[in-house]
Enzyme design. Structure first.
Site, PDB file in Angstrom:
ATOM      1  N   LYS A 174       0.863  -1.182   0.000  1.00  0.00           N
ATOM      2  CA  LYS A 174       0.000   0.000   0.000  1.00  0.00           C
ATOM      3  C   LYS A 174       0.899   1.231   0.000  1.00  0.00           C
ATOM      4  O   LYS A 174       1.429   1.631   1.036  1.00  0.00           O
ATOM      5  CB  LYS A 174      -0.924   0.052   1.227  1.00  0.00           C
ATOM      6  CG  LYS A 174      -1.977   1.176   1.111  1.00  0.00           C
ATOM      7  CD  LYS A 174      -2.508   1.643   2.432  1.00  0.00           C
ATOM      8  CE  LYS A 174      -1.674   2.707   3.062  1.00  0.00           C
ATOM      9  NZ  LYS A 174      -1.611   4.000   2.309  1.00  0.00           N
ATOM     10  N   GLY A 205      -4.857   3.084  -1.144  1.00  0.00           N
ATOM     11  CA  GLY A 205      -5.831   3.358  -0.091  1.00  0.00           C
ATOM     12  C   GLY A 205      -5.235   4.232   0.978  1.00  0.00           C
ATOM     13  O   GLY A 205      -4.053   4.594   0.927  1.00  0.00           O
ATOM     14  N   ASP A 206      -6.047   4.561   1.972  1.00  0.00           N
ATOM     15  CA  ASP A 206      -5.547   5.366   3.075  1.00  0.00           C
ATOM     16  C   ASP A 206      -5.323   4.495   4.307  1.00  0.00           C
ATOM     17  O   ASP A 206      -5.631   3.300   4.311  1.00  0.00           O
ATOM     18  CB  ASP A 206      -6.491   6.534   3.375  1.00  0.00           C
ATOM     19  CG  ASP A 206      -7.919   6.093   3.697  1.00  0.00           C
ATOM     20  OD1 ASP A 206      -8.130   4.895   4.005  1.00  0.00           O
ATOM     21  OD2 ASP A 206      -8.828   6.937   3.633  1.00  0.00           O
ATOM     22  N   GLY A 207      -4.792   5.104   5.361  1.00  0.00           N
ATOM     23  CA  GLY A 207      -4.483   4.352   6.574  1.00  0.00           C
ATOM     24  C   GLY A 207      -5.702   3.775   7.263  1.00  0.00           C
ATOM     25  O   GLY A 207      -5.726   2.568   7.584  1.00  0.00           O
ATOM     26  N   PRO A 208      -6.748   4.580   7.487  1.00  0.00           N
ATOM     27  CA  PRO A 208      -7.934   4.038   8.152  1.00  0.00           C
ATOM     28  C   PRO A 208      -8.632   2.939   7.357  1.00  0.00           C
ATOM     29  O   PRO A 208      -9.336   2.111   7.946  1.00  0.00           O
ATOM     30  CB  PRO A 208      -8.841   5.273   8.275  1.00  0.00           C
ATOM     31  CG  PRO A 208      -7.910   6.438   8.281  1.00  0.00           C
ATOM     32  CD  PRO A 208      -6.819   6.048   7.324  1.00  0.00           C
ATOM     33  N   GLY A 209      -8.464   2.930   6.041  1.00  0.00           N
ATOM     34  CA  GLY A 209      -9.098   1.912   5.206  1.00  0.00           C
ATOM     35  C   GLY A 209      -8.206   0.709   4.988  1.00  0.00           C
ATOM     36  O   GLY A 209      -8.200  -0.257   5.769  1.00  0.00           O
ATOM     37  N   VAL A 210      -7.417   0.750   3.932  1.00  0.00           N
ATOM     38  CA  VAL A 210      -6.553  -0.382   3.574  1.00  0.00           C
ATOM     39  C   VAL A 210      -5.505  -0.653   4.649  1.00  0.00           C
ATOM     40  O   VAL A 210      -5.249  -1.808   5.016  1.00  0.00           O
ATOM     41  CB  VAL A 210      -5.876  -0.130   2.214  1.00  0.00           C
ATOM     42  CG1 VAL A 210      -4.875  -1.234   1.884  1.00  0.00           C
ATOM     43  CG2 VAL A 210      -6.927  -0.034   1.107  1.00  0.00           C
ATOM     44  N   GLY A 211      -4.888   0.398   5.188  1.00  0.00           N
ATOM     45  CA  GLY A 211      -3.842   0.201   6.187  1.00  0.00           C
ATOM     46  C   GLY A 211      -4.330  -0.553   7.410  1.00  0.00           C
ATOM     47  O   GLY A 211      -3.690  -1.491   7.883  1.00  0.00           O
ATOM     48  N   GLU A 249       9.675   1.841  10.808  1.00  0.00           N
ATOM     49  CA  GLU A 249      10.680   2.891  10.584  1.00  0.00           C
ATOM     50  C   GLU A 249       9.903   4.199  10.670  1.00  0.00           C
ATOM     51  O   GLU A 249       9.119   4.527   9.793  1.00  0.00           O
ATOM     52  CB  GLU A 249      11.355   2.703   9.228  1.00  0.00           C
ATOM     53  CG  GLU A 249      12.689   3.431   9.113  1.00  0.00           C
ATOM     54  CD  GLU A 249      12.514   4.918   8.860  1.00  0.00           C
ATOM     55  OE1 GLU A 249      12.685   5.710   9.819  1.00  0.00           O
ATOM     56  OE2 GLU A 249      12.199   5.289   7.719  1.00  0.00           O
ATOM     57  N   CYS A 282      13.069  11.622   7.474  1.00  0.00           N
ATOM     58  CA  CYS A 282      13.041  11.278   8.896  1.00  0.00           C
ATOM     59  C   CYS A 282      14.426  11.346   9.525  1.00  0.00           C
ATOM     60  O   CYS A 282      14.559  11.530  10.736  1.00  0.00           O
ATOM     61  CB  CYS A 282      12.439   9.898   9.085  1.00  0.00           C
ATOM     62  SG  CYS A 282      13.169   8.620   8.044  1.00  0.00           S
ATOM     63  N   GLU A 382       8.799  16.697  15.413  1.00  0.00           N
ATOM     64  CA  GLU A 382       9.341  16.494  14.066  1.00  0.00           C
ATOM     65  C   GLU A 382       8.566  17.387  13.106  1.00  0.00           C
ATOM     66  O   GLU A 382       7.376  17.189  12.884  1.00  0.00           O
ATOM     67  CB  GLU A 382       9.219  15.028  13.645  1.00  0.00           C
ATOM     68  CG  GLU A 382       9.871  14.759  12.305  1.00  0.00           C
ATOM     69  CD  GLU A 382       9.729  13.319  11.850  1.00  0.00           C
ATOM     70  OE1 GLU A 382      10.672  12.805  11.232  1.00  0.00           O
ATOM     71  OE2 GLU A 382       8.669  12.722  12.114  1.00  0.00           O
TER      72      GLU A 382
END
Length: 477
Positions: A174, A205-211, A249, A282, A382
């Site tokens: 993803k 997809g996005d984090g709340p969905g596919v992630g 990471e 990062c 950050e």
């Protein structure tokens, strides 16, 4: 490229079960440059099912066959390097020269490094002379979810896909929905390389969905994630119920310790390094710690260096920096610059708003604060933009204390002409990497951090181990 709203599942480009259009914004122009579809649970389940079905066959292949597949992928990647550079520049705003040389170059470098590591890897070996007949086997961990960020798209995709393929894992990738075009192009390359159907799958997809679906999925054996520490916490919690391996990471707040005996160019180089990729790294050295006897001079040098950093469109060639990746990131960076001002840091370069010659795009003024103290937000958070904080220190002990005074521990930097001092300080810094005097790390060096910067290592043989289980078998011989 196929229709950008399609996903790559089981060796085919397929339409989403329910279209959910999502615009991809060119951050240099604020205009829509493509449209993808955000996948949902059913799309994700289909990709995981394909990867699960392909696992046994791929895991059983000879390592030499897997290495040959990644070698073909590297050849295709090199041939299509310009396509990849254009995609990355368009989707996340990297100036085209940076995209060609560093963004695309990082992917080729990692693919090559993993091939070398795999050819030298002991896939199975005796335990030792003291245990006659006992064998140690390295086997693929299983079906992997690979969740990658927008800031260095090919760097992170190759750091995950290549070792997973070589280890014998199958996977669902993803990419970031903010910068998905490079991932779609990479999927084309994997397909052309002849990787068997189901081994590699991609669902946007996005984090709340596919992630979230991937993180909690019972048929996923490992999640490898690069992104924010906040998202890393959520993934770890979602994965806990199925006791899957989670490799993270995450963020960083690197200290660049400049001793009085450092090279005269150390400050200028530190500013440039901090602002590379518009500060969206990062491992950027965002806190510059300067020995007090050199502090006033360093503040002047940093202000002068920042004033010379050019900002411009990502489509133009040159050594300038481009925009922040999105409106959300732009606003976050602006808010933190304002906080720095409000909380009493001394602004010596840049500030809020766009550079004067730009009236659109998510461009940030290269910004430097002096006299930063631990109670300030810009010391702790950050920022992920071209913002540098400078502060003095009085002794070696003081420098180590300030450098370690952070929740993060990814990369720290030391500038000194005294190798004994460099070694002493490096041993005491709580970070996964310590760069000395601007000397970069070698191919296959382990990338990863301590504390809230994560818990895994990527690159070379270290990256291969992340995707493997270790099995002991007695009475083998």
């Amino acid at each position: 490229m196929p229709n950008s709203t399609d996903f790559y599942i089981n060796g085919q480009w397929v339409a989403p079960i329910r279209p959910k259009d999502f615009p991809v914004i060119n951050p240099a122009t604020e205009e829509v440059c493509a449209t993808i579809s955000l996948g949902e649970e059913e799309d994700t389940n289909a990709a995981v099912a394909a990867a699960s079905a392909a696992f046994e066959g791929w895991a059983a292949t000879d390592p030499a066959e897997r290495i040959a597949a990644v070698e073909r992928l590297l050849d295709i990647y090199k041939r299509r390097a310009e396509d990849m550079a254009q995609a990355i520049s368009l989707e996340m705003g990297a100036p085209i020269d940076l995209a060609r040389q560093q963004q695309v170059g990082a992917g080729a470098w990692h693919l090559d490094g993993f091939i070398k590591a795999a050819k030298a890897f002991d896939w199975d070996r005796p335990l030792g002379d003291w245990a006659p007949g006992e064998r140690i086997l390295h086997e693929p961990i299983g079906v992997c979810a690979l969740i990658t960020p927008w800031n260095w798209p090919m760097n992170q995709i190759t750091l995950k896909v290549a070792p997973a393929l070589l280890a014998g894992c199958t996977m669902v990738l993803k990419p970031s929905e903010i910068a998905p075009l490079s991932g779609l192009l990479f999927a084309e390359m994997v397909d052309e390389a002849g990787v068997p159907a189901g081994v590699f799958n991609l669902v946007n997809g996005d984090g709340p969905g596919v992630g979230s679906t991937l993180s909690a999925h019972p048929e996923i054996d490992m999640v490898s994630f690069t992104g924010s520490t906040r998202a890393g916490r959520l993934i770890s919690k979602a994965a806990a119920d199925t006791i899957k391996r989670v490799s993270l990471e995450l963020g960083g707040k690197g200290a660049n310790i400049i001793f009085a005996d450092a090279n005269e160019k150390a400050v200028k180089q530190g500013v440039i390094r901090c602002f590379r990729n518009t500060g969206q790294s990062c491992n950027a050295p965002t806190r510059m710690l300067v020995e007090r006897s050199r502090y006033d001079e360093a503040v002047e040098q940093a202000a002068e260096a920042a004033a010379k950093v050019e900002v411009g469109p990502s489509s133009e060639e040159g050594r300038h920096i481009g925009p922040a990746v999105s409106e959300t990131q732009y606003e976050k960076i602006q808010d933190l610059i304002q906080k720095g001002i409000d909380e009493g840091a001394r602004l010596i370069a840049g500030g809020t708003g766009r550079p004067e010659h730009l009236n659109r795009g998510y461009f940030i003024r290269p910004t430097v604060f002096a006299d930063v103290t631990p109670d300030m937000s810009i010391y702790r958070e950050e920022i992920f933009g071209p913002v540098l904080s400078i502060m003095p220190f009085d002794s070696e002990e003081d420098a180590v204390r300030i450098a370690n005074d952070t929740d993060y521990g990814l990369t720290n930097y030391i500038q000194t002409g005294d190798k004994d001092k460099l070694r002493r300080v490096a041993r005491r810094l709580r970070s996964g990497m310590v760069e000395g005097n601007g000397k970069g790390f070698g191919q296959g060096s382990p990338f990863g951090g301590y504390k809230q910067s994560g818990n895994g290592r990527e690159g070379g043989v270290f990256g291969l181990h992340e995707f493997m289980e270790v099995k002991a078998v007695s009475d083998w011989d």
